[in-house]
Design a protein around this motif. Structure first.
Motif, PDB file in Angstrom:
ATOM      1  N   GLU A  35      -8.524   9.607  28.633  1.00  0.00           N
ATOM      2  CA  GLU A  35      -9.755   9.779  27.863  1.00  0.00           C
ATOM      3  C   GLU A  35      -9.934  11.198  27.326  1.00  0.00           C
ATOM      4  OE1 GLU A  35     -12.817   8.554  30.470  1.00  0.00           O
ATOM      5  OE2 GLU A  35     -11.985   6.546  30.649  1.00  0.00           O
ATOM      6  N   TRP A  36      -9.185  12.142  27.899  1.00  0.00           N
ATOM      7  CA  TRP A  36      -9.305  13.530  27.435  1.00  0.00           C
ATOM      8  C   TRP A  36      -8.632  13.741  26.088  1.00  0.00           C
ATOM      9  CZ3 TRP A  36      -7.125  16.313  32.441  1.00  0.00           C
ATOM     10  CH2 TRP A  36      -7.878  15.895  33.551  1.00  0.00           C
ATOM     11  N   ARG A  37      -7.790  12.753  25.689  1.00  0.00           N
ATOM     12  CA  ARG A  37      -6.871  12.947  24.563  1.00  0.00           C
ATOM     13  C   ARG A  37      -7.598  13.103  23.238  1.00  0.00           C
ATOM     14  NH1 ARG A  37      -4.221   8.501  25.553  1.00  0.00           N
ATOM     15  NH2 ARG A  37      -5.378   7.345  23.977  1.00  0.00           N
ATOM     16  N   THR A  38      -7.141  14.088  22.442  1.00  0.00           N
ATOM     17  CA  THR A  38      -7.655  14.178  21.066  1.00  0.00           C
ATOM     18  C   THR A  38      -6.560  13.821  20.060  1.00  0.00           C
ATOM     19  OG1 THR A  38      -7.116  16.522  20.955  1.00  0.00           O
ATOM     20  CG2 THR A  38      -9.374  15.965  21.584  1.00  0.00           C
ATOM     21  N   MET A  39      -5.268  14.004  20.474  1.00  0.00           N
ATOM     22  CA  MET A  39      -4.152  13.623  19.604  1.00  0.00           C
ATOM     23  C   MET A  39      -3.339  12.558  20.345  1.00  0.00           C
ATOM     24  SD  MET A  39      -4.347  15.547  16.859  1.00  0.00           S
ATOM     25  CE  MET A  39      -2.755  15.717  16.055  1.00  0.00           C
ATOM     26  N   ARG A  40      -2.865  11.581  19.583  1.00  0.00           N
ATOM     27  CA  ARG A  40      -2.161  10.449  20.206  1.00  0.00           C
ATOM     28  C   ARG A  40      -0.730  10.373  19.670  1.00  0.00           C
ATOM     29  NH1 ARG A  40      -3.791   4.302  20.632  1.00  0.00           N
ATOM     30  NH2 ARG A  40      -5.556   5.324  21.581  1.00  0.00           N
ATOM     31  N   PRO A  41       0.252  10.231  20.572  1.00  0.00           N
ATOM     32  CA  PRO A  41       1.630  10.045  20.079  1.00  0.00           C
ATOM     33  C   PRO A  41       1.834   8.596  19.623  1.00  0.00           C
ATOM     34  CG  PRO A  41       1.596  10.007  22.473  1.00  0.00           C
ATOM     35  CD  PRO A  41       0.170  10.209  22.035  1.00  0.00           C
ATOM     36  N   ILE A  42       2.441   8.431  18.475  1.00  0.00           N
ATOM     37  CA  ILE A  42       2.850   7.067  18.080  1.00  0.00           C
ATOM     38  C   ILE A  42       4.340   7.099  17.739  1.00  0.00           C
ATOM     39  CG2 ILE A  42       0.589   6.213  17.282  1.00  0.00           C
ATOM     40  CD1 ILE A  42       1.609   6.820  14.407  1.00  0.00           C
TER      41      ILE A  42
END
Lengths: 123, 417
Positions: A35-42
């Motif tokens: 939930e802390w994430r602001t950028m997500r790896p795809i």
């Protein structure tokens, strides 16, 4: 209060028993830290060496992930419950197959709780 | 066979690590501590410490982190530092004590910057007062060697499980050679059995995480209620309260085995039997005071010395006893509790507040940043304290007296102000 022999024995026992704080280990011990994430790896599978070769081969994303949230699989998958979006996988990927995108542009996965502002953390 | 060597304080500490068969050493160089770890790395390179891992690191914070981690794995560990390097370790020192890890580290004492200094005072060691370590000061290189050995024994005692500092004065001991007896390894092994760690991170069938977020309250877990932060800190204080008697016991055993003793392991008395005036000091200041006691006795003054060896836990009971007959105590601090007074003086006042007999306590600051402490300065302090002993105005002063500050030489004058 005057301390009795019994008090002294008791205090000694406590001081020799309560030493270092320790816990048994379980996944999710500290809540869903993704939930802390602001950028997500795809993953762009068409560029991924593991997908291209059809073998467990490169897997540097799995190896470098400090949170153990990339699977050693074909194709590698991210566990968005715990991925904090540090971007090490994207940085290490020799094929540039991992892209970091802003979380707000991503389809929600852990997102529901985050969207309401609630946290899943225990502590 | 024991071996007589001529060693600096730093090398005496290094030989103690060798005798204790320390398993992991990590340290970062800082003057005047550097030679202690240089010597240990020489031992490791030469194959004289085949079971020792020397970890080179990029900072003091990493050094203490490395030995804390190794200690959690069950290894006997060592590190050392001084002044600003020690200050940089502060956070992890709290982790070491909070996890009750029996590590031993040396402090080659040095004044804290600013301004930059490499010379001795005790500000660095005393500023670590509340991290939770056992803290000891020594007066000779032999005492440094012996105290490191005793410290492992105390720290690793299951009744204690606390980390320990051994502090010796930068340059005055760290770089000065003295004869030191290095004990036979087998005999040291008898005195210092292998460490029985209380954290078992290598038990892979029962994997535990150490020091997770520990909430204010108890946590209900499958294994039952687990302590909150408050219980851990209560336990650490209780461990300190009962450690004094272990320190005393270990000192007795050390004397029985090796024939050397340093008072009762808590403090070293010098000519105290009929003393009306007692000097209270640590380390280099105490050493200098011995000669002063002799000189003042020649003048017919009944003066003695209590050289404090164990600073934490503060031996309140022992000090109440030691000062039970003195009329006056003169405390020389090579440190300042800024905004208060000398740290030793303040602590002694606290310890004796509830004593049946309360002597007058007069504190002076001496020798900061390596300023030479002369016998004349200490004699001036003792004589001033004696002359002003019954003066209530002096006793109620809220300012701190410094001896040996050279302000006239800088052109400051009181006349005409």
């Amino acid at each position: 209060m005057v301390r009795t022999e019994q008090d002294i024995k008791f205090e000694r026992k406590v001081s020799q028993t309560i030493l270092a704080s320790q816990q048994s280990v379980a996944i999710g011990e500290a809540g869903k830290t993704g939930e802390w994430r602001t950028m997500r790896p795809i993953l762009h599978t068409e560029k991924c060496l593991v997908v291209k070769t059809g073998k467990l081969s490169c897997n540097l994303c799995w190896m470098y992930c400090p949170e153990n949230t990339v699977s050693r699989a074909i194709p590698p998958e991210f566990n968005y419950d715990y991925c904090k979006g540090c971007g090490i996988c994207a940085n290490e990927c020799p094929a540039h197959a991992i892209e970091m995108i802003p979380e707000k542009d991503a389809p929600s996965s852990v997102g529901e709780e985050s969207a309401t502002g609630e946290t899943g953390g225990k502590f | 066979m024991p071996e007589q060597k001529v060693l600096t304080g730093n090398h005496a500490a290094a030989y103690a690590c060798k005798s204790a068969n320390v398993e992991v050493v990590a340290a970062y160089p800082i003057t005047p501590q550097s030679p202690v770890v240089e010597k240990i790395s020489e031992f490791v390179e030469a194959g004289e410490l085949p079971n020792t891992q020397f970890v080179t690191v990029e900072s003091e914070q990493s050094a203490i982190s490395a030995v804390v981690a190794a200690s959690q794995m069950g290894a006997r560990v060592f590190t050392a530092s001084s002044a600003n390097g020690l200050a940089y370790m502060y956070e992890i020192l709290c982790w070491a004590a909070g996890s009750r890890l029996p590590l031993v580290m040396c402090i080659a004492t040095r004044g804290l910057g600013a301004p930059w200094t490499v010379w001795t005072d005790h500000q660095d060691a005393f500023s670590m007062r509340d991290v939770g370590f056992i803290q000891q000061f020594v007066e000779s290189n032999q005492e440094a060697y012996d105290t490191v050995l005793m410290s492992y024994r105390i720290a690793e005692d299951p009744r204690v499980y606390l980390p320990a500092f051994v502090s010796y004065d930068g340059y005055i001991l760290s770089h000065t050679m003295m004869p030191v007896q290095i004990e036979d390894e087998d005999k040291v092994k008898e005195f210092l059995p292998p460490l029985k760690p209380h954290i078992h991170l290598t038990d892979f069938d029962n994997v535990r995480s150490v020091n997770p977020v520990t909430p204010p309250g108890l946590t209900v877990r499958p294994e039952g209620n687990t302590p909150g932060y408050y219980e851990f800190r209560y336990s650490m204080q209780k461990a300190h309260e009962y450690a004094t008697e272990v320190v005393e016991e270990v000192a007795k055993e050390f004397e029985a085995k090796f024939g050397r003793s340093y008072g009762n392991g808590i403090y070293k008395p010098y000519k105290i039997d009929d003393a009306e005036v007692l000097i209270f000091a640590v380390a280099s200041v105490a050493s200098e005071s011995r000669g002063v006691v002799d000189k003042l006795r020649e003048e017919g003054l009944k003066v003695g010395l209590i050289s404090l060896k164990l600073y934490r836990p503060f031996p309140i009971k022992h000090l109440r006893e030691a000062f039970s007959k003195a009329e006056l105590v003169v405390v020389f601090d090579r440190d300042v509790g800024y905004g208060m007074e000398g740290i030793l003086a303040a602590e002694l006042k606290t310890a004796l507040y509830a004593a049946d007999h309360r002597p007058i306590i007069r504190g002076f600051i001496v020798g900061l940043g390596g300023r030479d402490i002369t016998a004349d300065q200490l004699i001036l302090g003792v004589k001033t304290a004696i002359a002003e002993k019954d003066d209530r105005t002096v006793q109620q002063n809220t300012h701190v007296d410094f001896i040996g500050v050279q302000l006239e030489e800088l052109g400051f004058k009181k006349e005409g102000m």
